[in-house]
Design a protein around this motif. Structure first.
Motif, PDB file in Angstrom:
ATOM      1  N   ILE A  75      21.519   3.723   7.174  1.00  0.00           N
ATOM      2  CA  ILE A  75      21.583   2.769   8.294  1.00  0.00           C
ATOM      3  C   ILE A  75      21.173   3.443   9.592  1.00  0.00           C
ATOM      4  O   ILE A  75      20.425   2.866  10.405  1.00  0.00           O
ATOM      5  CB  ILE A  75      23.006   2.190   8.403  1.00  0.00           C
ATOM      6  CG1 ILE A  75      23.304   1.323   7.160  1.00  0.00           C
ATOM      7  CG2 ILE A  75      23.168   1.374   9.674  1.00  0.00           C
ATOM      8  CD1 ILE A  75      24.732   0.826   7.092  1.00  0.00           C
ATOM      9  N   LYS A  76      21.628   4.680   9.820  1.00  0.00           N
ATOM     10  CA  LYS A  76      21.286   5.392  11.052  1.00  0.00           C
ATOM     11  C   LYS A  76      19.784   5.634  11.150  1.00  0.00           C
ATOM     12  O   LYS A  76      19.167   5.455  12.201  1.00  0.00           O
ATOM     13  CB  LYS A  76      22.031   6.727  11.107  1.00  0.00           C
ATOM     14  CG  LYS A  76      21.826   7.497  12.420  1.00  0.00           C
ATOM     15  CD  LYS A  76      22.616   8.779  12.427  1.00  0.00           C
ATOM     16  CE  LYS A  76      22.448   9.487  13.785  1.00  0.00           C
ATOM     17  NZ  LYS A  76      21.054   9.721  14.141  1.00  0.00           N
ATOM     18  N   CYS A  77      19.172   6.051  10.021  1.00  0.00           N
ATOM     19  CA  CYS A  77      17.711   6.303  10.023  1.00  0.00           C
ATOM     20  C   CYS A  77      16.939   5.032  10.332  1.00  0.00           C
ATOM     21  O   CYS A  77      15.974   5.034  11.107  1.00  0.00           O
ATOM     22  CB  CYS A  77      17.283   6.891   8.688  1.00  0.00           C
ATOM     23  SG  CYS A  77      17.898   8.552   8.375  1.00  0.00           S
TER      24      CYS A  77
ATOM     25  N   ALA B 258      24.227  -1.846  14.870  1.00  0.00           N
ATOM     26  CA  ALA B 258      25.106  -0.845  15.481  1.00  0.00           C
ATOM     27  C   ALA B 258      26.573  -1.152  15.191  1.00  0.00           C
ATOM     28  O   ALA B 258      27.379  -0.239  14.956  1.00  0.00           O
ATOM     29  CB  ALA B 258      24.866  -0.805  16.992  1.00  0.00           C
TER      30      ALA B 258
ATOM     31  N   SER C 281      23.953  -1.343   3.387  1.00  0.00           N
ATOM     32  CA  SER C 281      22.855  -0.500   3.861  1.00  0.00           C
ATOM     33  C   SER C 281      21.507  -1.035   3.415  1.00  0.00           C
ATOM     34  O   SER C 281      20.526  -0.986   4.162  1.00  0.00           O
ATOM     35  CB  SER C 281      23.048   0.931   3.350  1.00  0.00           C
ATOM     36  OG  SER C 281      23.016   0.964   1.932  1.00  0.00           O
TER      37      SER C 281
ATOM     38  N   LYS D 137      27.334  -0.094  11.697  1.00  0.00           N
ATOM     39  CA  LYS D 137      27.298   1.361  11.589  1.00  0.00           C
ATOM     40  C   LYS D 137      28.583   2.012  12.107  1.00  0.00           C
ATOM     41  O   LYS D 137      29.054   3.011  11.555  1.00  0.00           O
ATOM     42  CB  LYS D 137      26.079   1.889  12.355  1.00  0.00           C
ATOM     43  CG  LYS D 137      25.908   3.394  12.262  1.00  0.00           C
ATOM     44  CD  LYS D 137      24.701   3.842  13.059  1.00  0.00           C
ATOM     45  CE  LYS D 137      24.943   3.592  14.540  1.00  0.00           C
ATOM     46  NZ  LYS D 137      23.908   4.223  15.392  1.00  0.00           N
ATOM     47  N   SER D 138      29.170   1.430  13.177  1.00  0.00           N
ATOM     48  CA  SER D 138      30.340   2.037  13.805  1.00  0.00           C
ATOM     49  C   SER D 138      31.658   1.445  13.322  1.00  0.00           C
ATOM     50  O   SER D 138      32.711   2.025  13.558  1.00  0.00           O
ATOM     51  CB  SER D 138      30.237   1.888  15.330  1.00  0.00           C
ATOM     52  OG  SER D 138      30.167   0.513  15.678  1.00  0.00           O
TER      53      SER D 138
ATOM     54  N   TYR E 212      18.061   2.358  11.887  1.00  0.00           N
ATOM     55  CA  TYR E 212      18.367   1.945  13.267  1.00  0.00           C
ATOM     56  C   TYR E 212      17.550   2.758  14.265  1.00  0.00           C
ATOM     57  O   TYR E 212      16.940   2.195  15.187  1.00  0.00           O
ATOM     58  CB  TYR E 212      19.858   2.113  13.509  1.00  0.00           C
ATOM     59  CG  TYR E 212      20.303   1.762  14.909  1.00  0.00           C
ATOM     60  CD1 TYR E 212      20.422   0.432  15.303  1.00  0.00           C
ATOM     61  CD2 TYR E 212      20.595   2.763  15.839  1.00  0.00           C
ATOM     62  CE1 TYR E 212      20.816   0.113  16.589  1.00  0.00           C
ATOM     63  CE2 TYR E 212      20.992   2.446  17.121  1.00  0.00           C
ATOM     64  CZ  TYR E 212      21.100   1.119  17.495  1.00  0.00           C
ATOM     65  OH  TYR E 212      21.484   0.806  18.782  1.00  0.00           O
ATOM     66  N   ASP E 213      17.520   4.068  14.090  1.00  0.00           N
ATOM     67  CA  ASP E 213      16.768   4.924  15.012  1.00  0.00           C
ATOM     68  C   ASP E 213      15.276   4.620  14.955  1.00  0.00           C
ATOM     69  O   ASP E 213      14.588   4.618  15.997  1.00  0.00           O
ATOM     70  CB  ASP E 213      17.019   6.405  14.681  1.00  0.00           C
ATOM     71  CG  ASP E 213      18.459   6.811  14.945  1.00  0.00           C
ATOM     72  OD1 ASP E 213      19.150   6.089  15.695  1.00  0.00           O
ATOM     73  OD2 ASP E 213      18.894   7.833  14.370  1.00  0.00           O
TER      74      ASP E 213
ATOM     75  N   LYS F 155      14.542   1.342  16.816  1.00  0.00           N
ATOM     76  CA  LYS F 155      14.628   1.517  18.271  1.00  0.00           C
ATOM     77  C   LYS F 155      13.410   2.248  18.816  1.00  0.00           C
ATOM     78  O   LYS F 155      12.872   1.894  19.878  1.00  0.00           O
ATOM     79  CB  LYS F 155      15.899   2.297  18.621  1.00  0.00           C
ATOM     80  CG  LYS F 155      17.170   1.472  18.495  1.00  0.00           C
ATOM     81  CD  LYS F 155      18.376   2.225  19.032  1.00  0.00           C
ATOM     82  CE  LYS F 155      18.258   2.424  20.536  1.00  0.00           C
ATOM     83  NZ  LYS F 155      19.445   3.069  21.120  1.00  0.00           N
TER      84      LYS F 155
ATOM     85  N   LYS G 162      25.723   5.314   5.385  1.00  0.00           N
ATOM     86  CA  LYS G 162      25.697   5.504   6.837  1.00  0.00           C
ATOM     87  C   LYS G 162      24.426   6.217   7.283  1.00  0.00           C
ATOM     88  O   LYS G 162      23.834   5.872   8.315  1.00  0.00           O
ATOM     89  CB  LYS G 162      26.922   6.327   7.271  1.00  0.00           C
ATOM     90  CG  LYS G 162      28.227   5.565   7.196  1.00  0.00           C
ATOM     91  CD  LYS G 162      29.381   6.430   7.698  1.00  0.00           C
ATOM     92  CE  LYS G 162      30.691   5.645   7.662  1.00  0.00           C
ATOM     93  NZ  LYS G 162      31.829   6.461   8.175  1.00  0.00           N
ATOM     94  N   HIS G 163      23.996   7.192   6.455  1.00  0.00           N
ATOM     95  CA  HIS G 163      22.770   7.917   6.791  1.00  0.00           C
ATOM     96  C   HIS G 163      21.550   6.995   6.747  1.00  0.00           C
ATOM     97  O   HIS G 163      20.683   7.047   7.641  1.00  0.00           O
ATOM     98  CB  HIS G 163      22.596   9.088   5.825  1.00  0.00           C
ATOM     99  CG  HIS G 163      21.339   9.860   6.058  1.00  0.00           C
ATOM    100  ND1 HIS G 163      21.140  10.685   7.153  1.00  0.00           N
ATOM    101  CD2 HIS G 163      20.181   9.938   5.326  1.00  0.00           C
ATOM    102  CE1 HIS G 163      19.949  11.215   7.104  1.00  0.00           C
ATOM    103  NE2 HIS G 163      19.343  10.778   5.983  1.00  0.00           N
TER     104      HIS G 163
END
Length: 850
Positions: free
Chosen positions: A837-839, A819, A781, A822-823, A841-842, A845, A834-835
């Motif tokens: 990485i998602k933040c 992505a 992460s 993350k998956s 990534y979003d 984007k 995971k949280h």
């Protein structure tokens, strides 16, 4: 008719008025009956408190319980023992209660001064010790005028006392006053000299009393030494007034202003014959090694020496000097003084002192514009022997100082034979004496005068090959002397550097001056930079003035050897070096390069060394937060980098200079292990200062930078906290400085920019930088968040943002890598990871509009 006894008794009883009592011989007569009995009988009365004791409560008292007031009153007591005890008690109070003296000093002085004319010798001596040990040291910082006026009236009174012992003691009191308050002599010079002259007259003493004059003569010599000397003398000695008076007193350019001294030439001229007659009186006993006579004669000669200099270099005219020579001919005739029997080493040293002073008097009186005196040969023999035989002994060095300053004039005056002998003796003395000794300083001053005579731009000796040989030998001693001195004697080192600077400015001995630099390397640093640990030389321990002086000398080398430049660079890298000295090094080296004294390759290497090896932090770890916390020299280093970047265009054409330094700088940037961020940033700025659009860098350099810049960007972002990425203000102040050189490279070379974007996916997946940047232990992460931060910083720059729009495939590859991680369940990420990485990534984007 016979009467009876009874009748006779009756007749006697009636007619007798007095009864005669027969007393036995030896018996004491009884007291008369009408005697009054005067015997008084009493009993002791015990009171709870004595009134006298209660009055002294809280007051400072002596060991005998007497107060200061009572003791001062007892100093006028008719009994000498009481007066002595009173002075002893006063000393006891002042030593145990120093504040008493501060509170009552004027009252104490006014009372104690009365005892200077005391008829009791022990009282006078006790007073002298009290003033010397206690009173004068405590009152030295007070107003001198008041103190001197209080003392001098009674000193003069004692000097006119009928008792000769009181008069002699008065001169000791005056000498004590002058020792603590030299202004006393300047205020009463004429009057004091008159009293000295009277006490030294022949008819004042018998021959067996001459020993009493020892202290008087010593005081006279000290007072005369206070006469003003030349303050315009620009010599290379230290600022010590004592050294200046010994070595360079009474030069010809003496000031007319005598600094308030009231002494006149007339008074000194009348004192001189008295002193000369004293020489004749003491000479026989001195030759037989009588100690007290030696001390007296020494003081007399010192006094004559000062008077001679006063006339020769001061107010005296040529006629006065002729009078002096006539008076002193007898003294020169007995030179050199030799004992009548074999003497010890101590005796030899005493006679050496006397002969040195006589020699100094002679050389002061010599008319250098006229033919030599008939006595000259004797004095030349003495000075040569003294320098040859006695140069290695500290005592003889100390007392030969005054003779050394006459050597430059002797070299001009004497013939070639004597010139060679004197130069040989002088050179040997210069080499043998201790580096930090006063003798070495005196020799350096004489050397400077012989190399660069005053009022003459070219040395008159340069055409004489024999003298040039001696001059070269002196010059070759200079760098070795600096190393030997170390930091033990800053004044001596300063004198050597001043002489070195003068040599460089003059340019007469340019070849010998250039050769100095090979011996000067250890003066700056003992080991070159590339050897790791640096052993710094004496330079780093000197104060700022001496350091700047040594730096100025560097400019005058016609060429600077690379090894010396490397040694200087090591000093510049010292963490404790004063910033002003660092910039002075850089300024002088730049001036030397522009003057053609430093090769271009050596100069470029010097600049690269500064930027690549400078230690911003004293610790091993470096953080961008040091800039705010003040734990590093980040601000100073940025100034150094700015100065270097300003020097680069002065070297020559930017493209040519870039070609010369490109390989070395890029190698430093790609160095493994990597350099600290400050140093890498400085080297990158060095490149972008010389580079242009499109880039002039070679393909190998572009390739190396394409692999190194990503690592650099990730290290910069990793050193920033989370809040620094969120806050635009902090990002501007901290990250912009480090990121900007990379953005300029991106703008000039798409290859480098493309390389950064292509490396990001592999970095995110964890298959790159392992073992290179220290990220092999970092969780997945953190890698992703760091990469996203780099891309966000790029997006904020207008130029780089436009470039990013042309690299959609590379951006998509980065997003796909994030992505996939993350998956993918194979990475076994925690919920927090995971949280994060998602933040990231979003956010990426949204910023890129994907």
């Amino acid at each position: 008719m016979v009467q009876h006894k009874a009748q006779l008794k009756k007749q006697q009883k009636r007619g007798v008025d007095f009864k005669k009592i027969k007393r036995k011989i030896g018996r004491k007569l009884p007291p008369p009956k009408n005697t009054t009995n005067t015997e008084v009988k009493s009993k002791a009365i015990i009171l709870p408190e004595q009134t006298l004791v209660s009055e002294k409560t809280g007051l400072a008292v002596s060991k005998k319980g007497l107060t200061l007031k009572e003791l001062l009153q007892q100093t006028s007591h008719h009994n000498a023992k009481v007066r002595r005890d009173a002075l002893t008690g006063i000393r006891d109070i002042f030593q145990n209660h120093p504040t008493e003296l501060k509170l009552h000093k004027l009252t104490v002085i006014e009372k104690l001064r009365e005892r200077m004319s005391d008829e009791d010798k022990i009282v006078r001596e006790t007073l002298f010790q009290l003033l010397k040990a206690v009173v004068f040291p405590a009152c030295k910082e007070d107003s001198q005028g008041t103190f001197i006026s209080l003392m001098m009236a009674y000193v003069f009174n004692a000097m006119t006392h009928l008792s000769i012992d009181v008069r002699l003691m008065a001169f000791k009191f005056f000498d004590l006053v002058v020792q603590h308050y030299p202004l006393a002599f300047s205020m009463y010079a004429d009057k004091i000299i008159q009293h000295y002259k009277e006490i030294l007259q022949k008819n004042q003493f018998n021959l067996h009393d001459k020993g009493k004059l020892k202290s008087v003569l010593a005081g006279l010599a000290y007072c005369l030494s206070l006469l003003p000397c030349n303050n315009n003398d620009n010599n290379i000695l230290s600022n010590s007034s004592t050294e200046r008076r010994i070595l360079h007193a009474y030069e010809s350019e003496v000031q007319e202003d005598r600094s308030g001294f009231s002494v006149t030439a007339k008074e000194l001229k009348t004192l001189l014959p008295v002193l000369v007659s004293g020489i004749q009186d003491f000479m026989p006993s001195v030759l037989t090694m009588e100690s007290q006579s030696f001390d007296c004669l020494l003081s007399i000669l010192k006094s004559i020496d000062v008077i001679v200099k006063f006339f020769v270099y001061g107010k005296g005219n040529r006629g006065d000097q002729d009078v002096l020579q006539i008076i002193l001919k007898k003294l020169f005739g007995v030179f050199p003084l030799i004992p009548t029997h074999q003497s010890s080493e101590k005796g030899d040293s005493r006679y050496f002192m006397l002969n040195v002073i006589i020699s100094e008097i002679f050389f002061c009186l010599v008319d250098w514009s006229a033919p030599p005196s008939v006595f000259l040969d004797k004095f030349l023999v003495f000075i040569v022997d003294a320098l040859f035989e006695k140069a290695g002994k500290a005592f003889f060095q100390k007392h030969s100082l005054s003779l050394v300053r006459f050597i430059p004039k002797l070299i001009i005056q004497v013939d070639n034979t004597w010139k060679s002998h004197i130069l040989q003796a002088f050179t040997e003395a210069f080499k043998k004496c201790e580096p930090e000794s006063l003798m070495k300083l005196a020799c350096l001053s004489a050397i400077e005068e012989m190399l660069f005579p005053k009022n003459c731009s070219v040395s008159p000796y340069t055409s004489d090959s024999e003298i040039m040989d001696f001059q070269i030998s002196w010059i070759r001693e200079i760098p070795m002397l600096l190393t030997l001195l170390g930091d033990k004697s800053p004044s001596a080192s300063k004198a050597v550097l001043l002489l070195q600077l003068h040599l460089g400015q003059c340019g007469t001995f340019s070849q010998e001056f250039d050769n100095m630099q090979y011996s000067l390397r250890d003066f700056y640093s003992a080991h070159p930079v590339n050897d790791g640990d640096i052993s710094y030389g004496p330079f780093m321990k000197f104060d700022k003035e001496i350091q700047e002086l040594s730096i100025c000398c560097l400019y005058y080398f016609s060429f600077v050897d690379p090894s010396l430049l490397q040694s200087i660079a090591a000093c510049c890298l010292c963490y404790d070096l004063e910033p002003s000295i660092l910039f002075r090094f850089m300024e002088v080296s730049n001036c030397a390069y522009r003057a053609g004294h430093i090769q271009i390759t050596d100069y470029i290497s010097f600049l690269i060394t500064l930027l690549s090896r400078y230690q911003v932090s004293s610790g091993k770890q470096f953080s961008l937060f040091f800039f705010e916390s003040g734990k590093s020299k980040s601000g100073l280093f940025r100034s150094v980098m700015s100065a270097v970047c300003s020097y680069l265009p002065q070297i020559g054409d930017d493209h040519l200079v870039l070609k010369m330094l490109e390989e070395a700088v890029v190698d430093q940037i790609a160095h493994k292990p990597p350099l600290p961020l400050e140093n890498m940033c400085a080297l990158l700025r060095m490149i972008v200062t010389l580079d242009s659009k499109p880039t002039k860098l070679s393909e190998p350099s572009i390739s190396k930078l394409g692999n190194t810049v990503p690592r650099y960007l990730i290290c910069v972002v990793s050193s920033l906290g989370e809040e620094d990425i969120v806050s635009g203000a902090n990002r501007t102040s901290r990250s912009r400085y480090y990121i900007l050189p990379c953005f300029l490279l991106f703008h000039r070379s798409k290859t480098i920019f493309n390389g950064v974007l292509n490396v990001m996916p592999s970095f995110i997946s964890g298959s790159s930088f392992d073992g290179q940047n220290g990220h092999d232990t970092v969780d997945q992460s953190t890698r992703i968040v760091t990469a996203v931060r780099v891309l966000l910083l790029m997006h904020e720059d207008v130029t780089v943002r436009e470039m990013l729009s042309h690299y959609k495939n590379e951006i998509d590859s980065i997003l796909q890598s994030i992505a996939r991680i993350k998956s993918d369940e194979g990475y076994k990420l925690k919920i927090e990871e995971k949280h994060k990485i998602k933040c990231a990534y979003d956010r990426l984007k949204n910023v890129l509009g994907r």
